[in-house]
Design a protein around this motif. Structure first.
Motif, PDB file in Angstrom:
ATOM      1  N   GLU A  36      35.906  77.751 -26.495  1.00  0.00           N
ATOM      2  CA  GLU A  36      36.891  78.699 -26.227  1.00  0.00           C
ATOM      3  C   GLU A  36      38.075  78.686 -27.219  1.00  0.00           C
ATOM      4  O   GLU A  36      38.445  79.982 -27.147  1.00  0.00           O
ATOM      5  CB  GLU A  36      37.404  78.308 -24.820  1.00  0.00           C
ATOM      6  CG  GLU A  36      38.478  79.393 -24.232  1.00  0.00           C
ATOM      7  CD  GLU A  36      37.636  80.982 -24.045  1.00  0.00           C
ATOM      8  OE1 GLU A  36      38.481  81.719 -24.440  1.00  0.00           O
ATOM      9  OE2 GLU A  36      36.606  80.956 -23.728  1.00  0.00           O
ATOM     10  N   GLU A  37      38.478  77.735 -27.527  1.00  0.00           N
ATOM     11  CA  GLU A  37      39.370  77.741 -28.794  1.00  0.00           C
ATOM     12  C   GLU A  37      38.594  78.549 -29.860  1.00  0.00           C
ATOM     13  O   GLU A  37      39.307  79.381 -30.548  1.00  0.00           O
ATOM     14  CB  GLU A  37      39.597  76.201 -29.130  1.00  0.00           C
ATOM     15  CG  GLU A  37      40.547  76.211 -30.310  1.00  0.00           C
ATOM     16  CD  GLU A  37      40.993  74.696 -30.823  1.00  0.00           C
ATOM     17  OE1 GLU A  37      41.369  74.535 -31.842  1.00  0.00           O
ATOM     18  OE2 GLU A  37      40.545  73.709 -29.998  1.00  0.00           O
ATOM     19  N   GLU A  96      39.119  82.011 -29.402  1.00  0.00           N
ATOM     20  CA  GLU A  96      40.404  82.405 -29.526  1.00  0.00           C
ATOM     21  C   GLU A  96      40.738  82.655 -30.983  1.00  0.00           C
ATOM     22  O   GLU A  96      41.665  83.749 -31.140  1.00  0.00           O
ATOM     23  CB  GLU A  96      41.233  81.806 -28.816  1.00  0.00           C
ATOM     24  CG  GLU A  96      41.282  81.751 -27.139  1.00  0.00           C
ATOM     25  CD  GLU A  96      41.332  83.106 -26.603  1.00  0.00           C
ATOM     26  OE1 GLU A  96      42.309  83.908 -27.278  1.00  0.00           O
ATOM     27  OE2 GLU A  96      40.652  83.602 -26.060  1.00  0.00           O
ATOM     28  N   HIS A  97      40.500  81.638 -31.737  1.00  0.00           N
ATOM     29  CA  HIS A  97      40.663  81.772 -33.232  1.00  0.00           C
ATOM     30  C   HIS A  97      40.139  82.942 -33.989  1.00  0.00           C
ATOM     31  O   HIS A  97      40.795  83.645 -34.451  1.00  0.00           O
ATOM     32  CB  HIS A  97      40.422  80.504 -33.774  1.00  0.00           C
ATOM     33  CG  HIS A  97      41.048  79.426 -33.651  1.00  0.00           C
ATOM     34  ND1 HIS A  97      42.591  79.286 -33.706  1.00  0.00           N
ATOM     35  CD2 HIS A  97      40.733  78.000 -33.126  1.00  0.00           C
ATOM     36  CE1 HIS A  97      42.942  78.091 -33.520  1.00  0.00           C
ATOM     37  NE2 HIS A  97      42.119  77.193 -33.236  1.00  0.00           N
ATOM     38  N   ILE A  98      38.659  83.417 -33.474  1.00  0.00           N
ATOM     39  CA  ILE A  98      38.225  84.376 -33.817  1.00  0.00           C
ATOM     40  C   ILE A  98      38.828  85.785 -33.834  1.00  0.00           C
ATOM     41  O   ILE A  98      39.210  86.641 -34.546  1.00  0.00           O
ATOM     42  CB  ILE A  98      36.834  84.495 -33.451  1.00  0.00           C
ATOM     43  CG1 ILE A  98      35.925  83.225 -33.934  1.00  0.00           C
ATOM     44  CG2 ILE A  98      35.951  85.767 -34.218  1.00  0.00           C
ATOM     45  CD1 ILE A  98      34.501  83.063 -33.534  1.00  0.00           C
ATOM     46  N   ARG A  99      39.294  85.819 -32.483  1.00  0.00           N
ATOM     47  CA  ARG A  99      40.071  87.143 -31.824  1.00  0.00           C
ATOM     48  C   ARG A  99      41.202  87.274 -32.861  1.00  0.00           C
ATOM     49  O   ARG A  99      41.592  88.360 -33.042  1.00  0.00           O
ATOM     50  CB  ARG A  99      40.021  87.031 -30.345  1.00  0.00           C
ATOM     51  CG  ARG A  99      40.897  87.989 -29.765  1.00  0.00           C
ATOM     52  CD  ARG A  99      40.990  88.110 -28.344  1.00  0.00           C
ATOM     53  NE  ARG A  99      39.949  88.087 -27.647  1.00  0.00           N
ATOM     54  CZ  ARG A  99      39.391  87.187 -26.804  1.00  0.00           C
ATOM     55  NH1 ARG A  99      40.227  85.888 -27.038  1.00  0.00           N
ATOM     56  NH2 ARG A  99      38.549  87.390 -26.183  1.00  0.00           N
ATOM     57  N   ARG A 100      42.084  86.097 -33.091  1.00  0.00           N
ATOM     58  CA  ARG A 100      43.206  86.093 -33.710  1.00  0.00           C
ATOM     59  C   ARG A 100      43.164  86.778 -34.748  1.00  0.00           C
ATOM     60  O   ARG A 100      44.119  87.346 -35.509  1.00  0.00           O
ATOM     61  CB  ARG A 100      44.092  84.856 -33.308  1.00  0.00           C
ATOM     62  CG  ARG A 100      45.206  84.681 -34.042  1.00  0.00           C
ATOM     63  CD  ARG A 100      45.882  83.430 -33.868  1.00  0.00           C
ATOM     64  NE  ARG A 100      45.045  82.317 -34.202  1.00  0.00           N
ATOM     65  CZ  ARG A 100      44.884  81.793 -35.351  1.00  0.00           C
ATOM     66  NH1 ARG A 100      45.645  82.059 -36.457  1.00  0.00           N
ATOM     67  NH2 ARG A 100      44.098  80.889 -35.833  1.00  0.00           N
ATOM     68  N   GLU A 103      35.550  70.548 -36.796  1.00  0.00           N
ATOM     69  CA  GLU A 103      36.146  71.028 -38.037  1.00  0.00           C
ATOM     70  C   GLU A 103      36.135  72.426 -38.130  1.00  0.00           C
ATOM     71  O   GLU A 103      37.088  72.922 -38.748  1.00  0.00           O
ATOM     72  CB  GLU A 103      35.142  70.451 -39.041  1.00  0.00           C
ATOM     73  CG  GLU A 103      35.452  70.568 -40.429  1.00  0.00           C
ATOM     74  CD  GLU A 103      37.081  70.000 -40.893  1.00  0.00           C
ATOM     75  OE1 GLU A 103      37.599  70.641 -41.589  1.00  0.00           O
ATOM     76  OE2 GLU A 103      37.146  69.007 -40.240  1.00  0.00           O
ATOM     77  N   LEU A 104      35.460  73.019 -37.405  1.00  0.00           N
ATOM     78  CA  LEU A 104      35.480  74.518 -37.774  1.00  0.00           C
ATOM     79  C   LEU A 104      36.745  75.074 -36.955  1.00  0.00           C
ATOM     80  O   LEU A 104      37.730  76.019 -37.555  1.00  0.00           O
ATOM     81  CB  LEU A 104      34.472  75.210 -36.802  1.00  0.00           C
ATOM     82  CG  LEU A 104      34.252  76.760 -36.895  1.00  0.00           C
ATOM     83  CD1 LEU A 104      34.257  77.437 -38.127  1.00  0.00           C
ATOM     84  CD2 LEU A 104      33.003  77.348 -35.999  1.00  0.00           C
ATOM     85  N   ASN A 105      37.171  74.330 -35.837  1.00  0.00           N
ATOM     86  CA  ASN A 105      38.313  74.788 -35.102  1.00  0.00           C
ATOM     87  C   ASN A 105      39.669  74.601 -36.045  1.00  0.00           C
ATOM     88  O   ASN A 105      40.822  75.125 -36.021  1.00  0.00           O
ATOM     89  CB  ASN A 105      38.392  74.142 -33.877  1.00  0.00           C
ATOM     90  CG  ASN A 105      37.597  74.832 -32.731  1.00  0.00           C
ATOM     91  OD1 ASN A 105      37.383  75.912 -32.992  1.00  0.00           O
ATOM     92  ND2 ASN A 105      37.468  74.344 -31.549  1.00  0.00           N
ATOM     93  N   ALA A 106      39.373  73.144 -36.630  1.00  0.00           N
ATOM     94  CA  ALA A 106      40.478  72.908 -37.623  1.00  0.00           C
ATOM     95  C   ALA A 106      40.683  73.829 -38.686  1.00  0.00           C
ATOM     96  O   ALA A 106      41.884  74.200 -39.158  1.00  0.00           O
ATOM     97  CB  ALA A 106      40.414  71.525 -38.092  1.00  0.00           C
ATOM     98  N   VAL A 107      39.682  74.371 -39.163  1.00  0.00           N
ATOM     99  CA  VAL A 107      39.790  75.514 -40.219  1.00  0.00           C
ATOM    100  C   VAL A 107      40.386  76.659 -39.794  1.00  0.00           C
ATOM    101  O   VAL A 107      41.161  77.225 -40.575  1.00  0.00           O
ATOM    102  CB  VAL A 107      38.329  75.464 -41.052  1.00  0.00           C
ATOM    103  CG1 VAL A 107      38.348  76.736 -41.791  1.00  0.00           C
ATOM    104  CG2 VAL A 107      37.892  74.497 -41.732  1.00  0.00           C
TER     105      VAL A 107
END
Length: 240
Positions: A7-8, A11-15, A227-231
Motif C-alpha cells: 500500500e505504501e 501511494e508513492h507511485i500515485r504521488r 528497498e523499493l519503498n525506500a527509493v
C-alpha cells in the motif's frame, strides 16, 4: 524478516507519477503476491496428496507391491502421481514467474517506462529490467537484490525444470522408496535428474527443493519491496 507495505508503494507511485502510472503498476504488484500464493497452494496440495497416498497405500506395503500387484493398485498409483505431478509442476512455474512479475512491478513503480530506453511491454522481464537498473547507481541496492534472486544454482535448476516442462517435456516427478532404513521418510517424491541446454541437473527431493526455493523467493521479494519503498520515499530522480 520484515514486511513489504505494498500500500505504501502504491501511494508513492500515485504521488510521484499519478494515477495512470499506478494503474499500470497495480496488477503487477498484486500478481507478485498471487504467484507466491499459487505456489504455496500447489505445494501444500501436493504434500497432502503424498501423505494421504502413503498412509493409505504404502503403510504396510512397498512400491514393489504397487508396481507388480493388481491392476487396481497400479491405476490408483498412476492417478496419484499425475495429480502430484500437476501440483508440483504448477508450483515450479509459479515460483519461476515471480522475478519476472516482480521486475514488472519495479519497472512501473520507478516510472522506468517514462525514461529514455523504455522497454516494449513484451520485453519487460528480470534480465531487461536489470539492464535498466544498472544505469542508475542510486538503484544499486535493488539491482543487487534482483540479481541475487535469479543468479543462484537452485534458481537455475528451477528455471530449467520450468523451461523443460514448458518447451520440451515435463520432468515428471517420481515416488522414491528408501530400502536402507536410513532415511527419516521411507517414501519421498523426487524430480529425477535431467539435462537442459547441455547442462545436467541432479535428482532432488521435491519437498525440500521447493520449500527452500519458495522461502528464498519470499525473502527476496520482501527485501526488494522494502528497498523499493525506500527509493520511492527519497523520490530520487532517474537519470535520463
Amino acid at each position: 524478516m520484515g514486511s513489504w507495505s505494498v500500500e505504501e508503494t502504491r501511494e508513492h507511485i500515485r504521488r510521484l507519477f499519478g494515477n495512470d502510472q499506478l494503474e499500470l503498476a497495480k496488477p503487477c504488484l498484486r500478481s507478485v503476491d498471487d504467484r507466491q500464493t499459487y505456489a504455496r497452494i500447489h505445494f501444500q496440495d501436493a504434500k497432502a496428496k503424498i501423505d494421504s497416498y502413503i498412509q493409505s497405500a504404502l503403510q504396510d506395503a512397498s512400491l514393489f507391491d504397487v508396481t507388480f500387484g493388481d491392476s487396481e493398485a497400479w491405476i490408483e498409483f498412476n492417478i496419484f502421481i499425475r495429480e502430484v505431478g500437476a501440483h508440483l509442476t504448477a508450483c515450479v512455474q509459479s515460483i519461476h514467474a515471480v522475478p519476472d512479475i516482480l521486475a514488472h512491478a519495479i519497472y512501473y513503480s520507478l516510472g522506468l517506462n517514462q525514461v529514455a530506453g523504455a522497454l516494449k511491454a513484451r520485453d519487460i522481464c528480470a534480465s531487461s529490467v536489470l539492464r535498466l537498473l544498472r544505469r542508475n547507481p542510486q538503484l544499486n541496492a535493488i539491482t543487487s537484490l534482483l540479481e541475487s534472486f535469479v543468479s543462484t544454482e537452485t534458481f537455475a535448476h528451477l528455471a530449467a525444470l520450468n523451461n523443460h516442462a514448458k518447451h520440451r517435456s515435463i520432468v515428471f516427478p517420481a515416488l522414491n522408496e528408501d530400502l536402507t532404513g536410513t532415511r527419516d521418510k521411507r517414501h519421498m517424491v523426487v524430480f529425477p535428474e535431467f539435462v537442459y541446454d547441455d547442462t545436467p541437473f541432479p535428482q532432488v527431493f521435491a519437498d525440500d527443493f521447493l520449500a527452500v526455493e519458495y522461502e528464498r523467493s519470499s525473502r527476496c521479494v520482501v527485501d526488494i519491496g522494502i528497498e523499493l519503498n525506500a527509493v520511492l520515499q527519497r523520490s530520487v530522480p532517474l537519470q535520463q
